[in-house]
Scaffold this active site. Structure first.
Site, mmCIF file in Angstrom:
data_model
loop_
_atom_site.group_PDB
_atom_site.id
_atom_site.type_symbol
_atom_site.label_atom_id
_atom_site.label_comp_id
_atom_site.label_asym_id
_atom_site.label_seq_id
_atom_site.Cartn_x
_atom_site.Cartn_y
_atom_site.Cartn_z
ATOM 1 N N LYS A 41 0.825 -1.194 0.000
ATOM 2 C CA LYS A 41 0.000 0.000 0.000
ATOM 3 C C LYS A 41 0.869 1.258 0.000
ATOM 4 O O LYS A 41 0.649 2.176 -0.813
ATOM 5 C CB LYS A 41 -0.922 -0.004 1.223
ATOM 6 C CG LYS A 41 -1.808 1.225 1.308
ATOM 7 C CD LYS A 41 -2.829 1.123 2.428
ATOM 8 C CE LYS A 41 -2.177 1.371 3.768
ATOM 9 N NZ LYS A 41 -3.171 1.480 4.860
ATOM 10 N N TYR A 42 1.865 1.314 0.872
ATOM 11 C CA TYR A 42 2.675 2.542 0.972
ATOM 12 C C TYR A 42 3.600 2.709 -0.234
ATOM 13 O O TYR A 42 3.912 3.829 -0.631
ATOM 14 C CB TYR A 42 3.423 2.578 2.308
ATOM 15 C CG TYR A 42 2.424 2.673 3.442
ATOM 16 C CD1 TYR A 42 1.634 3.820 3.560
ATOM 17 C CD2 TYR A 42 2.226 1.626 4.327
ATOM 18 C CE1 TYR A 42 0.669 3.909 4.558
ATOM 19 C CE2 TYR A 42 1.268 1.706 5.328
ATOM 20 C CZ TYR A 42 0.489 2.852 5.435
ATOM 21 O OH TYR A 42 -0.464 2.948 6.406
ATOM 22 N N GLU A 52 -5.340 8.639 3.460
ATOM 23 C CA GLU A 52 -5.759 7.221 3.346
ATOM 24 C C GLU A 52 -6.936 7.020 4.289
ATOM 25 O O GLU A 52 -6.812 6.517 5.384
ATOM 26 C CB GLU A 52 -4.610 6.240 3.637
ATOM 27 C CG GLU A 52 -3.864 6.457 4.933
ATOM 28 C CD GLU A 52 -3.076 5.191 5.376
ATOM 29 O OE1 GLU A 52 -3.402 4.084 4.916
ATOM 30 O OE2 GLU A 52 -2.166 5.342 6.206
ATOM 31 N N GLU A 98 -15.904 4.911 5.218
ATOM 32 C CA GLU A 98 -15.351 5.512 6.442
ATOM 33 C C GLU A 98 -15.360 7.043 6.322
ATOM 34 O O GLU A 98 -14.651 7.738 7.035
ATOM 35 C CB GLU A 98 -13.954 4.944 6.745
ATOM 36 C CG GLU A 98 -14.050 3.455 7.095
ATOM 37 C CD GLU A 98 -12.716 2.800 7.465
ATOM 38 O OE1 GLU A 98 -11.705 3.525 7.577
ATOM 39 O OE2 GLU A 98 -12.693 1.575 7.650
#
Lengths: 621, 621
Positions: A320-321, A423, A432
């Site tokens: 992801k990063y 994120e 979210e």
């Protein structure tokens, strides 16, 4: 003796069984010879098949062997009970029907007495199985811990899909959690998509008949490629295999020739071989193993502060990063030409900085492409801010990074940002409340500024997932049926490709984040009919230009474990006939203090609206 | 001013209304002119139809008139609110959709503020009404006492049955008890059976358009025979009629000519005339009025002792005892020839004699045909025995009647009976355990003896009965959905002719009283699709030869009020598409201490088995 051992995998599928076809009273011999052939359990007929209560009135039922032959541990670990094959509860003959009812109930009661873990119910003789289901359902109401598995052939019957037989039966029994299915596998197999349906059903065992096998050049049994991949799939979904020598003359032939070896050994060895050829579990799979089909409440990161442990887990997701770092680098290079690199300083704001992984990715990206950066790290969780401030000191980032302990929606920024990095995505993208947060943050993004991610889209698709349905149902209230769950879908069958639902773009002129989408799913006629227990939800995010990140199955970023899918249940499962369309409506609703989804199906049948006004499930603003 | 007055009938249908078509701010004038035309209420547009929130941002919504014009009593008794016609929640235009949502919610909120009793929702513009239903459903979750009625045309739309539109909408709203339907009636009408479906729906109002009227020879409006019988049926089912002058030019024309009389007066008078021509309620109907669609738990006469009041009610049913008397007389004449009449004495036993009506009927029958009788009156309820012993003294029957205070199943009879007379039947025939009681009693019936009744059969048929469904649902538990109710079905639509279920014959060789029946109902394609909320149950009993007694609608004994029908609900209503088959399974199960039914539908969709093991509903032995 287990078929093999796969690191980290303790599923039941490593134990194989053997069906004892003929009634015997020497059950000790039946078990010991099967164990010595390498099997872990036997499927044992419970009663002499000649027994009919109407003809043998007053007789103690002639159950095979005696409960004293095995210890209760042996009964429960090595024996599966098999009900009398002749049982027919839906025929026209009243006497046979009442005999069948009595024997079925006596056998299940006896099996419970023996404490075997499971019993196999015979395949019904006719499609209309209402009376059969009624009798089993009566027993299910008061059953101890025993599982009851109805046998059905995986291959379609003439004109009739065996799944339909199973479906009628289990619907009559109201999806009882102790009612499973065992599939008989012979030579012919239905289309792959029709097989796939079964993965979402409570499929406990596959009875692999010797007739399913071919013979290889050296005269040994082997399976066709299609059969091999079926068995492999079953292994991967915790289904136990049980061999059955339906061609019994083979057996006689072998023993007649003085060959004392059980012929099933060869089949068992073949199956064990298949098991040992399973791909080892990847690191990601091993991580996910404990979460498979396990319902979790989604995070409420706006209302609650995440705990250190949660940050720790997510920060480990290197993939992801890396993607973020790539996206930030590409944005920096677009924003600052090589010529300006030494003179121009880019203002980058990480909104929702947590304990700093995106700050690190930003600085690394700048270093890689030789651009100057001034970073603001905005974080609302005061606990994360503590860690982050320590990190800045340890790394010596004091001149590069300014720490802001504030909710991004209310921060009064001292300058405008070139790049906004966040994120805030949930499994369903916007769930979210990334849209609401970034709408608040875009006040301090320059008019031509860049948001990373620049957009994200939710995806949804219908699934068969009986285990999840029963888990939701076990809460015994409405609100759990109107709640979305984060879950690693595993024993769940996707019934159609997921489709895009809602897209959010950042920055945006339109901050009305209410949405409505009508979706129509085509079910392939090849699949046959199927039952929809709910919908699997996913997302795909465009971080920057062609650099994306997501969990939508067809484009999922590999080796990323930060997100499982989301599951939206249906209060009543919906039966979709072969080749029919499924029409789904999905709403994202917004009120001053909360955001929620409502959903409903209008075709092939109409469901009630789920979660009106967010009465059961909502995300707080 | 009510349309008329029918003795005993206080249904709402005697009040008629008038639809105000054009928006007006002079709502006082609108009401007073309608009242003076003889109407009891008006259907009033709530808002200026020009209003669009997107164009009139910040504006106070231009509601018609003011809440202060009428008192709250006037609002609630004389005004029905009408939501804006232009509302379209399922079109493609986002702005129009959001405008519609806002106005719909504002209007319903305003109507609640006014305390009107009901609001009319406009007919949806397209079939797919998911978003419309979602908005209404959100409001329904928090609605006060107001009713909300969706307008739908009774005539079928091109290719689309308007019932389907209604069905999708109310299913999405989960059969909410405050959501009703109002039918627009114009010139064309669907087939009679398609109309009949609506009687089982929550049909609150019929909007009778002037376009539905013909003109008679004298130039006055009148209705076709079919329209007349429709309106009459609506009156009989508590549906309110509301006149609507869809041909508004007529109105203008009349007023232009200085004729100040509201043209709707003529229509109102015609409707009032129809009301006054209604048949007066029969004695039986007046008796039943208070029981219509009212769920009662069935009696448990074996476990409980009936109360004096219950005996009193049943004893008044002259028709029933006349039939018994006829049957007994016929049996006596068959049993004893005229020649033997003076020498032979027949032993007749009344089992379950209660307070004596069957003893009386027996003695009367014997007297009528001049036969000699020795009567045993067997009764288990000690309270009834007290009354019965007094009756014997008062009537001077001491030499004819022997009183036995005993349960017939355990009585040690001193001699064998020629004739056994009983009235142990429930609404569903065997549901008060007549079979078990008479099997116990046949020990003391001569081999060639006669049982009156000699047989009985239960009947069952699918019905639409939304009121009953909502009443069962309001208990909010499973067990009420698995219970049978005694109920006078009135606002319930039979969807297919009832079919025989179980037959019991007395005396019998086979005392196994378990039964299983599979029934297939054909729904006429003329009816269109329909929703089955449950099943109406009835019985027919053969007392002796051609003398029967029963409540099965097609053969029901007239003027008998001892039995209402029985209602078996479904946990989830089942949608049956036009022309489809409905397959129902019904079981009578017997255990040592109780008898119960289980039931289930397997086509067109599969229901769970209802009442397994009699967990919710059973009759004690």
């Amino acid at each position: 003796m287990p078929l093999g051992q796969r690191a980290g995998d303790n599923s039941e599928s490593r134990y194989a069984g053997c069906e004892i076809l003929r009634h015997t009273d020497d059950i000790e011999e039946a078990l010991s010879s099967s164990l010595s052939a390498g099997f872990d359990f036997i499927v044992l007929p419970l009663t002499n098949p000649e027994y009919r209560p109407s003809k043998n009135a007053g007789l103690v039922p002639p159950f095979c062997g005696s409960d004293l032959v095995f210890s209760s541990t042996q009964w429960s670990s090595h024996v599966v009970g098999k009900l009398s094959d002749w049982i027919d509860l839906d025929g026209d003959d009243d006497v046979a029907r009442l005999d069948s009812e009595l024997v079925l109930k006596k056998e299940l009661s006896w099996a419970g007495h023996l404490s075997v873990q499971a019993c196999l119910l015979p395949t019904p003789k006719v499609f209309g199985c209402a009376n059969y289901a009624r009798c089993v359902n009566q027993v299910l109401q008061g059953l101890g811990n025993m599982q009851v598995c109805k046998r059905d052939p995986i291959s379609n019957r003439l004109l009739n899909d065996s799944w339909e037989w199973w479906h009628m039966f289990r619907t009559l029994c109201e999806y009882h959690s102790q009612l499973g299915v065992a599939l008989d596998i012979t030579a012919s197999l239905p289309p792959a998509s029709a097989i796939k349906r079964w993965i979402g059903e409570p499929l406990k065992a596959a009875i692999l008949h010797t007739s399913a096998f071919l013979t290889n050049k050296r005269g040994y049994p082997c399976l066709s490629k299609r059969h091999q991949s079926l068995i492999t799939m079953l292994f991967n979904h915790s289904v136990q295999v049980c061999c059955s020598c339906s061609l019994c003359f083979t057996f006689d032939h072998w023993t007649d020739n003085g060959n004392s070896q059980d012929p099933l050994i060869l089949y068992r060895d073949y199956v064990a071989n298949l098991y040992r050829k399973l791909d080892p579990l990847t690191t990601q799979e091993q991580f996910e193993l404990g979460y498979r089909d396990f319902l979790q409440a989604p995070l409420q990161p706006l209302m609650d502060n995440l705990e250190a442990q949660t940050y720790e887990t997510f920060e480990k997701d290197a993939t992801k990063y890396d993607q973020y770092q790539n996206a930030i680098r590409a944005a920096l290079v677009d924003r600052v030409s090589d010529a300006e690199a030494s003179t121009k300083t880019i203002v980058l704001m990480v909104v929702g900085a947590g304990r700093g992984p995106l700050v690190r990715a930003s600085l690394k990206a700048a270093e890689e492409c030789g651009r100057n950066l001034r970073v603001y790290a905005v974080e609302k969780n005061p606990n994360a801010v503590v860690t982050l401030s320590r990190l800045i000191k340890i790394e010596g980032w004091e001149d590069l990074v300014e720490l802001v302990s504030c909710d991004m929606r209310h921060w009064d920024a001292p300058e405008q940002a070139d790049i906004l990095v966040s994120e805030l995505l949930g499994s369903f993208g916007d769930n979210e409340l990334s849209p609401e947060c970034l709408d608040g943050a875009q006040r301090f993004l320059k008019k031509d500024g860049i948001s990373i991610p620049s957009s994200y889209t939710s995806y949804i698709g219908p699934v068969t997932a009986s285990k999840l349905y029963n888990d939701v149902k076990s809460y015994n209230d409405l609100s759990h049926f109107e709640t979305a769950y984060v879950v690693k879908l595993h024993n769940a069958a996707p019934l159609a490709a997921p489709q895009p639902v809602f897209t959010f773009v950042h920055p945006t002129d339109n901050t009305d984040n209410r949405r409505y989408k009508r979706l129509v799913f085509n079910f392939s006629p090849d699949t046959g009919s199927a039952l929809v227990h709910g919908f699997g939800g996913y997302f795909d995010a465009v971080l920057y230009k062609d650099i994306h990140l997501g969990i939508e199955p067809s484009t999922a970023t590999p080796n990323m474990f930060s997100w499982f899918s989301i599951f939206f249940p249906l209060r009543t499962p919906i039966y979709v006939p072969a080749g029919a369309l499924l029409e789904l409506h999905f709403w994202r609703c917004v009120a001053p203090t909360k955001v929620w989804y409502e959903w409903s199906v209008t075709s092939p049948t109409v469901s009630p609206l789920h979660n009106p006004n967010g009465r059961s499930y909502w995300v707080g603003l």
